[in-house]
Design a protein around this motif. Structure first.
Motif, short mmCIF file in Angstrom:
data_model
loop_
_atom_site.label_atom_id
_atom_site.label_comp_id
_atom_site.label_asym_id
_atom_site.label_seq_id
_atom_site.Cartn_x
_atom_site.Cartn_y
_atom_site.Cartn_z
N THR A 17 -4.12 10.29 0.26
CA THR A 17 -3.35 9.11 0.61
C THR A 17 -3.19 8.17 -0.58
OG1 THR A 17 -4.13 9.22 2.90
CG2 THR A 17 -3.20 7.13 2.17
N SER A 18 -4.30 7.87 -1.26
CA SER A 18 -4.25 6.97 -2.41
C SER A 18 -3.43 7.57 -3.55
CB SER A 18 -5.67 6.66 -2.90
OG SER A 18 -6.40 5.96 -1.92
N PHE A 19 -3.58 8.87 -3.76
CA PHE A 19 -2.83 9.56 -4.81
C PHE A 19 -1.33 9.48 -4.54
CE2 PHE A 19 -0.88 13.11 -6.96
CZ PHE A 19 -1.54 13.17 -8.17
N ALA A 20 -0.94 9.74 -3.29
CA ALA A 20 0.47 9.73 -2.92
C ALA A 20 1.07 8.33 -3.06
CB ALA A 20 0.64 10.24 -1.49
N ILE A 21 0.33 7.31 -2.63
CA ILE A 21 0.82 5.94 -2.74
C ILE A 21 1.08 5.58 -4.20
CG2 ILE A 21 0.15 3.51 -2.50
CD1 ILE A 21 -1.30 4.28 0.07
N SER A 34 2.63 -3.21 -0.83
CA SER A 34 3.56 -3.04 0.27
C SER A 34 3.44 -1.64 0.89
CB SER A 34 5.00 -3.27 -0.20
OG SER A 34 5.92 -3.01 0.83
N LEU A 35 3.35 -0.64 0.03
CA LEU A 35 3.20 0.73 0.51
C LEU A 35 1.83 0.94 1.17
CD1 LEU A 35 4.79 2.76 -2.44
CD2 LEU A 35 5.78 2.27 -0.21
N GLN A 36 0.81 0.30 0.61
CA GLN A 36 -0.52 0.39 1.21
C GLN A 36 -0.52 -0.21 2.60
OE1 GLN A 36 -2.69 -1.55 -2.00
NE2 GLN A 36 -3.77 0.34 -2.48
N ASN A 37 0.14 -1.35 2.75
CA ASN A 37 0.22 -2.00 4.06
C ASN A 37 0.90 -1.09 5.07
OD1 ASN A 37 0.09 -4.71 5.66
ND2 ASN A 37 2.19 -4.01 5.88
N LYS A 38 2.00 -0.50 4.66
CA LYS A 38 2.74 0.40 5.56
C LYS A 38 1.92 1.63 5.91
CE LYS A 38 7.13 2.88 5.97
NZ LYS A 38 8.43 3.20 5.32
N THR A 39 1.17 2.16 4.93
CA THR A 39 0.40 3.38 5.16
C THR A 39 -0.87 3.13 5.94
OG1 THR A 39 1.24 4.31 3.08
CG2 THR A 39 -0.72 5.34 4.03
N TYR A 40 -1.69 2.18 5.47
CA TYR A 40 -3.00 1.94 6.08
C TYR A 40 -2.91 1.29 7.45
CZ TYR A 40 -4.76 2.73 1.31
OH TYR A 40 -5.06 3.25 0.08
N LYS A 43 0.99 3.35 9.64
CA LYS A 43 0.99 4.80 9.80
C LYS A 43 -0.37 5.36 10.21
CE LYS A 43 2.16 9.09 7.36
NZ LYS A 43 2.63 9.67 6.07
N LEU A 44 -1.40 5.09 9.42
CA LEU A 44 -2.73 5.65 9.68
C LEU A 44 -3.58 4.80 10.61
CD1 LEU A 44 -3.57 6.85 6.05
CD2 LEU A 44 -2.72 8.23 7.95
N GLU A 49 -3.51 -5.48 10.91
CA GLU A 49 -2.70 -6.31 10.01
C GLU A 49 -3.53 -7.46 9.45
OE1 GLU A 49 0.58 -6.79 7.86
OE2 GLU A 49 0.71 -5.44 9.60
N GLN A 50 -4.35 -8.08 10.30
CA GLN A 50 -5.18 -9.19 9.85
C GLN A 50 -6.22 -8.74 8.85
OE1 GLN A 50 -4.76 -12.53 10.51
NE2 GLN A 50 -6.32 -12.72 8.91
#
Length: 206
Positions: A17-21, A34-40, A43-44, A49-50
């Motif tokens: 996951t970290s590699f792909a991000i 932004s991508l981490q927020n969407k992924t973690y 998605k996962l 959110e908080q």
């Protein structure tokens, strides 16, 4: 054995996951955030959110790149120290490989007009991703008086300093806002009633 297998699967998931991000993100730490927020979060669903807002704030206030710090904190939350190490290494590998490769051909790389034009287009996308991440966090933020006052004060000061070309580190914004939060917390020690807390916009501390 079962627990060990679950941990190994978690570590592999963290690494991938970290590699792909990192491999898919262009434009700096806030784009990766932004991508981490969407992924973690979306998605996962590893964090809420908080929790992501809290982790992002802690990562920004800590030394180092914000995206790396967030990956480290997520890794630690999911699999302890091993998870933190795996997640941190994974998010650093793509950037290291790409930058090292570019450095070998840096002068020739800058001469390609096609590549320069491509990066101009990427800059627009980067701006969108940063604004998008900020708006998502703002929508999830508790809209009490205290939070809104701090938010708009910081926003106004940032805009004024930007227009007047005055340099002011983001670290100071974080420290000042954190200090305001501490002051608000200690107001609780005045033993105000719950209604009085709400009047001051401090119901989050009740």
């Amino acid at each position: 054995n079962r627990k060990k297998n679950i941990n190994v699967k978690t570590l592999i998931k963290l690494f991938c996951t970290s590699f792909a991000i990192s491999a898919l993100a262009f434009g700096g730490g806030f784009v990766v955030l932004s991508l981490q927020n969407k992924t973690y979060v979306q998605k996962l669903k590893w964090v809420t959110e908080q929790e992501m807002i809290d982790l992002s704030s802690l990562a920004q206030a800590s030394p180092g790149a914000i995206a790396v710090n967030v990956a480290l904190l997520i890794g630690y939350k999911m699999a302890g120290v091993a998870g933190a190490v795996v997640s941190t290494v994974a998010i650093c590998i793509p950037s290291f490989v790409i930058i090292y490769t570019i450095s070998l051909f840096f002068d020739a790389f800058l001469e390609y007009k096609l590549i320069a034009s491509a990066f101009k287009g990427i800059q627009v996308c980067v701006l969108y991703l940063i604004i998008s991440a900020g708006l998502k966090m703002f929508r999830k933020m508790q809209k009490n008086t205290f939070n809104l006052v701090v938010f708009f004060c910081v926003l106004i000061v940032m805009l004024l300093l930007s227009f007047t070309a005055v340099e002011f580190s983001t670290v100071y914004y974080i420290l000042i806002s954190g200090f305001a939060g501490v002051v608000a917390y200690y107001i609780k020690e005045l033993h105000l009633t719950e209604d009085e807390y709400k009047d001051f916009g401090l119901e989050v501390f009740v």
